[in-house]
Design a protein around this motif. Structure first.
Motif, PDB file in Angstrom:
ATOM      1  N   LYS A   1      37.593  26.125 -45.542  1.00 22.66           N
ATOM      2  CA  LYS A   1      38.812  26.510 -46.063  1.00 22.66           C
ATOM      3  C   LYS A   1      38.875  26.477 -47.435  1.00 22.66           C
ATOM      4  CE  LYS A   1      41.405  23.736 -43.286  1.00 22.66           C
ATOM      5  NZ  LYS A   1      42.302  23.150 -42.791  1.00 22.66           N
ATOM      6  N   LYS A   2      38.371  25.510 -48.242  1.00 19.97           N
ATOM      7  CA  LYS A   2      38.120  25.525 -49.759  1.00 19.97           C
ATOM      8  C   LYS A   2      37.423  26.767 -50.286  1.00 19.97           C
ATOM      9  CE  LYS A   2      38.612  20.687 -50.348  1.00 19.97           C
ATOM     10  NZ  LYS A   2      38.010  19.362 -50.759  1.00 19.97           N
ATOM     11  N   ALA A   3      36.436  27.084 -49.469  1.00 20.60           N
ATOM     12  CA  ALA A   3      35.486  28.079 -49.821  1.00 20.60           C
ATOM     13  C   ALA A   3      36.141  29.595 -49.587  1.00 20.60           C
ATOM     14  CB  ALA A   3      33.983  28.328 -48.964  1.00 20.60           C
ATOM     15  N   VAL A   4      37.152  29.659 -48.905  1.00 19.09           N
ATOM     16  CA  VAL A   4      37.985  30.919 -48.647  1.00 19.09           C
ATOM     17  C   VAL A   4      38.755  31.144 -49.845  1.00 19.09           C
ATOM     18  CG1 VAL A   4      39.805  32.129 -47.074  1.00 19.09           C
ATOM     19  CG2 VAL A   4      37.859  30.939 -46.144  1.00 19.09           C
ATOM     20  N   THR A   5      39.494  29.960 -50.326  1.00 18.96           N
ATOM     21  CA  THR A   5      40.470  29.575 -51.385  1.00 18.96           C
ATOM     22  C   THR A   5      39.875  30.102 -52.686  1.00 18.96           C
ATOM     23  OG1 THR A   5      41.551  27.851 -50.011  1.00 18.96           O
ATOM     24  CG2 THR A   5      42.043  28.288 -52.556  1.00 18.96           C
ATOM     25  N   ASN A   6      38.679  29.576 -52.808  1.00 18.72           N
ATOM     26  CA  ASN A   6      37.966  30.015 -54.191  1.00 18.72           C
ATOM     27  C   ASN A   6      37.071  31.640 -53.998  1.00 18.72           C
ATOM     28  OD1 ASN A   6      35.305  29.689 -52.995  1.00 18.72           O
ATOM     29  ND2 ASN A   6      35.469  27.228 -53.511  1.00 18.72           N
ATOM     30  N   GLY A   7      37.135  31.985 -53.135  1.00 22.82           N
ATOM     31  CA  GLY A   7      36.718  33.465 -52.842  1.00 22.82           C
ATOM     32  C   GLY A   7      35.104  33.291 -52.628  1.00 22.82           C
ATOM     33  N   SER A   8      34.590  32.527 -52.366  1.00 24.48           N
ATOM     34  CA  SER A   8      33.024  32.572 -52.005  1.00 24.48           C
ATOM     35  C   SER A   8      32.885  32.898 -50.544  1.00 24.48           C
ATOM     36  CB  SER A   8      32.373  31.197 -52.337  1.00 24.48           C
ATOM     37  OG  SER A   8      32.923  29.965 -51.573  1.00 24.48           O
ATOM     38  N   ILE A   9      33.784  32.753 -49.714  1.00 22.36           N
ATOM     39  CA  ILE A   9      33.941  33.222 -48.158  1.00 22.36           C
ATOM     40  C   ILE A   9      35.049  34.329 -48.361  1.00 22.36           C
ATOM     41  CG2 ILE A   9      34.318  32.880 -45.935  1.00 22.36           C
ATOM     42  CD1 ILE A   9      33.143  30.132 -46.411  1.00 22.36           C
ATOM     43  N   SER A  10      34.629  35.399 -47.558  1.00 24.69           N
ATOM     44  CA  SER A  10      35.855  36.203 -47.375  1.00 24.69           C
ATOM     45  C   SER A  10      36.820  36.047 -46.652  1.00 24.69           C
ATOM     46  CB  SER A  10      35.179  37.858 -46.961  1.00 24.69           C
ATOM     47  OG  SER A  10      36.141  38.465 -46.300  1.00 24.69           O
ATOM     48  N   SER A  11      38.313  36.200 -47.055  1.00 25.17           N
ATOM     49  CA  SER A  11      39.278  35.731 -46.380  1.00 25.17           C
ATOM     50  C   SER A  11      39.459  36.669 -45.087  1.00 25.17           C
ATOM     51  CB  SER A  11      40.665  35.883 -47.188  1.00 25.17           C
ATOM     52  OG  SER A  11      40.799  37.372 -47.432  1.00 25.17           O
ATOM     53  N   VAL A  12      38.890  37.782 -45.301  1.00 22.23           N
ATOM     54  CA  VAL A  12      38.903  38.754 -43.846  1.00 22.23           C
ATOM     55  C   VAL A  12      38.007  38.222 -42.841  1.00 22.23           C
ATOM     56  CG1 VAL A  12      38.388  40.888 -43.004  1.00 22.23           C
ATOM     57  CG2 VAL A  12      39.519  40.881 -45.056  1.00 22.23           C
ATOM     58  N   ARG A  13      36.757  37.613 -43.125  1.00 22.10           N
ATOM     59  CA  ARG A  13      36.010  37.277 -42.235  1.00 22.10           C
ATOM     60  C   ARG A  13      36.589  35.919 -41.584  1.00 22.10           C
ATOM     61  NH1 ARG A  13      31.192  38.005 -39.748  1.00 22.10           N
ATOM     62  NH2 ARG A  13      30.192  36.206 -40.733  1.00 22.10           N
ATOM     63  N   TYR A  14      37.184  34.954 -42.341  1.00 20.59           N
ATOM     64  CA  TYR A  14      37.631  33.731 -41.985  1.00 20.59           C
ATOM     65  C   TYR A  14      38.871  34.067 -41.066  1.00 20.59           C
ATOM     66  CZ  TYR A  14      40.138  29.284 -41.940  1.00 20.59           C
ATOM     67  OH  TYR A  14      40.606  28.201 -41.422  1.00 20.59           O
ATOM     68  N   GLU A  15      39.596  35.036 -41.479  1.00 21.98           N
ATOM     69  CA  GLU A  15      41.047  35.468 -40.451  1.00 21.98           C
ATOM     70  C   GLU A  15      40.485  35.874 -39.071  1.00 21.98           C
ATOM     71  OE1 GLU A  15      43.120  38.309 -42.684  1.00 21.98           O
ATOM     72  OE2 GLU A  15      43.702  37.014 -44.187  1.00 21.98           O
ATOM     73  N   HIS A  16      39.304  36.619 -39.052  1.00 18.99           N
ATOM     74  CA  HIS A  16      38.659  37.019 -37.903  1.00 18.99           C
ATOM     75  C   HIS A  16      38.212  35.778 -37.078  1.00 18.99           C
ATOM     76  CE1 HIS A  16      37.782  41.425 -39.591  1.00 18.99           C
ATOM     77  NE2 HIS A  16      39.245  41.243 -39.227  1.00 18.99           N
ATOM     78  N   TYR A  17      37.584  34.886 -37.713  1.00 21.22           N
ATOM     79  CA  TYR A  17      37.056  33.561 -37.172  1.00 21.22           C
ATOM     80  C   TYR A  17      38.230  32.720 -36.405  1.00 21.22           C
ATOM     81  CZ  TYR A  17      35.818  28.775 -36.590  1.00 21.22           C
ATOM     82  OH  TYR A  17      35.321  27.515 -36.225  1.00 21.22           O
ATOM     83  N   VAL A  18      39.309  32.781 -37.171  1.00 18.59           N
ATOM     84  CA  VAL A  18      40.423  31.998 -36.607  1.00 18.59           C
ATOM     85  C   VAL A  18      40.903  32.500 -35.257  1.00 18.59           C
ATOM     86  CG1 VAL A  18      42.998  31.133 -36.913  1.00 18.59           C
ATOM     87  CG2 VAL A  18      41.010  30.818 -38.618  1.00 18.59           C
ATOM     88  N   SER A  19      41.171  34.119 -35.659  1.00 21.41           N
ATOM     89  CA  SER A  19      41.729  34.925 -34.213  1.00 21.41           C
ATOM     90  C   SER A  19      40.563  34.893 -33.041  1.00 21.41           C
ATOM     91  CB  SER A  19      41.801  36.378 -34.729  1.00 21.41           C
ATOM     92  OG  SER A  19      41.995  37.155 -33.682  1.00 21.41           O
ATOM     93  N   LEU A  20      39.425  34.773 -33.282  1.00 23.51           N
ATOM     94  CA  LEU A  20      38.406  34.778 -32.191  1.00 23.51           C
ATOM     95  C   LEU A  20      38.429  33.274 -31.412  1.00 23.51           C
ATOM     96  CD1 LEU A  20      35.451  36.798 -33.717  1.00 23.51           C
ATOM     97  CD2 LEU A  20      37.031  37.417 -31.788  1.00 23.51           C
ATOM     98  N   LEU A  21      38.484  32.294 -32.329  1.00 18.76           N
ATOM     99  CA  LEU A  21      38.585  30.883 -32.072  1.00 18.76           C
ATOM    100  C   LEU A  21      39.654  30.612 -31.267  1.00 18.76           C
ATOM    101  CD1 LEU A  21      37.417  27.955 -32.354  1.00 18.76           C
ATOM    102  CD2 LEU A  21      39.054  27.547 -34.120  1.00 18.76           C
ATOM    103  N   GLU A  22      40.918  31.247 -31.361  1.00 18.67           N
ATOM    104  CA  GLU A  22      41.984  30.873 -30.656  1.00 18.67           C
ATOM    105  C   GLU A  22      41.768  31.773 -29.285  1.00 18.67           C
ATOM    106  OE1 GLU A  22      44.567  28.951 -30.914  1.00 18.67           O
ATOM    107  OE2 GLU A  22      43.418  28.418 -32.967  1.00 18.67           O
ATOM    108  N   GLU A  23      41.175  32.900 -29.393  1.00 17.87           N
ATOM    109  CA  GLU A  23      41.038  33.678 -28.149  1.00 17.87           C
ATOM    110  C   GLU A  23      40.151  33.048 -27.277  1.00 17.87           C
ATOM    111  OE1 GLU A  23      38.916  37.770 -27.031  1.00 17.87           O
ATOM    112  OE2 GLU A  23      39.970  37.806 -28.639  1.00 17.87           O
ATOM    113  N   ILE A  24      38.833  32.377 -27.706  1.00 15.73           N
ATOM    114  CA  ILE A  24      38.123  31.429 -26.821  1.00 15.73           C
ATOM    115  C   ILE A  24      38.946  30.472 -26.297  1.00 15.73           C
ATOM    116  CG2 ILE A  24      36.062  30.476 -26.870  1.00 15.73           C
ATOM    117  CD1 ILE A  24      34.928  32.090 -29.079  1.00 15.73           C
ATOM    118  N   LYS A  25      39.532  29.676 -27.066  1.00 14.83           N
ATOM    119  CA  LYS A  25      40.178  28.413 -26.443  1.00 14.83           C
ATOM    120  C   LYS A  25      41.268  28.977 -25.348  1.00 14.83           C
ATOM    121  CE  LYS A  25      40.622  25.635 -30.672  1.00 14.83           C
ATOM    122  NZ  LYS A  25      41.425  25.015 -31.565  1.00 14.83           N
TER     123      LYS A  25
END
Length: 290
Positions: A261-285
């Motif tokens: 989450k810190k890496a998303v905030t500082n821009g080293s990870i794409s926020s779009v990719r992270y949003e997709h990760y959270v969406s897929l995580l909730e779907e799998i759960k």
């Protein structure tokens, strides 16, 4: 001899041998049927001739992977093809295809087509998302033969499939990647676009430099909840830092001390990719509790 099955029709298998590149028509030994082992396009097999002109598949060498729909084995590379415009890219689907490929031990290569239809800023937005991943990335138009030749080199000596929505240029790519240097691309185009009443079969088409491309409309992403658990999803986002969060069991969602989450905030990870990760995580759960 050892060879690769490049086509199978009605109980006959067409095997390209390693020694002479000759294609031989083979049948499977009865012992394979008794063991319920079905030879599959892409299999590396041992063949033997009992009588002149008659070849039998004796055994199937260990597989790297195997797919059911379409039936094919030993795929090395997945060409994940999306257009940058017309149709607009569904990046959630793209990420799902990346994950599906990796689950099956297939190396994904991202191909963005129709580069001529977008602005430099629009291309830059897509680059910013995916250049932060380790995936190989291509941006090109149909007439960009230099990029196509790079892709050919990428799949040289390997077996590849294409995945992505319709209308993004997969057939155009296939025609160029597979056409022999002396063959008119139109002839191959007719092969790839069979009539609707023609019997369908799976086949590997040779690329220009000794690789193979699977001759099917393309793969789909599998339902992720049927393949992985919630805690495994993070392993299929290779752009996420590993083992640096406060908690080893961190799902990079609501936990404190999460480095992702810190890496998303500082821009080293794409926020779009992270949003997709959270969406897929909730779907799998959710799927796990149904």
């Amino acid at each position: 001899m050892i060879g690769k099955i490049i086509k199978g029709i009605g109980g006959f298998y067409y095997v390209k041998t390693q020694i002479s590149d000759e294609v031989l028509e083979c049948k499977a030994r009865g012992v394979l049927r008794h063991q319920k082992i079905i030879p599959t396009v892409g299999d590396e097999v041992m063949i033997q001739s009992d009588n002149p002109g008659e070849w039998m598949i004796e055994s199937i060498l260990p597989r790297k992977n195997i797919f059911i729909r379409p039936p094919v084995a030993n795929v090395d590379i997945g060409l994940i093809v999306f257009s940058m415009k017309n149709p607009k890219p569904n990046l959630l689907l793209l990420d799902m295809l990346l994950i599906s490929s990796e689950i099956q031990n297939v190396e994904p290569v991202i191909c963005f087509t129709k580069r001529d239809l977008i602005s430099a800023d629009e291309e830059g937005t897509l680059r910013e998302i995916y250049e932060k991943t380790p995936y190989k990335l291509f941006f090109f138009s149909n007439d960009d033969l230099a990029a196509m030749d790079e892709i050919i080199r990428e799949i040289g000596g390997k077996t590849a499939f294409m995945a992505g929505p319709s209308g993004v240029g997969k057939s155009t790519m296939a025609n160029y990647l597979c056409a022999d240097q002396t063959m008119e691309t139109g002839a191959l185009s007719m092969k790839l676009k069979r009539g609707k009443h023609t019997t369908r079969h799976v086949e590997l088409l040779e690329t220009k430099n000794g690789g193979y491309l699977l001759d099917t409309p393309g793969f789909s992403s599998y339902k992720l909840s049927e393949m992985i658990k919630p805690e495994e999803l993070r392993d299929y986002f290779p752009d996420f830092p590993r083992g640096e969060c406060r908690f080893k069991s961190c799902l990079h969602n609501e936990e404190p001390g999460c480095i992702v989450k810190k890496a998303v905030t500082n821009g080293s990870i794409s926020s779009v990719r992270y949003e997709h990760y959270v969406s897929l995580l909730e779907e799998i759960k959710k799927d796990q509790f149904r």
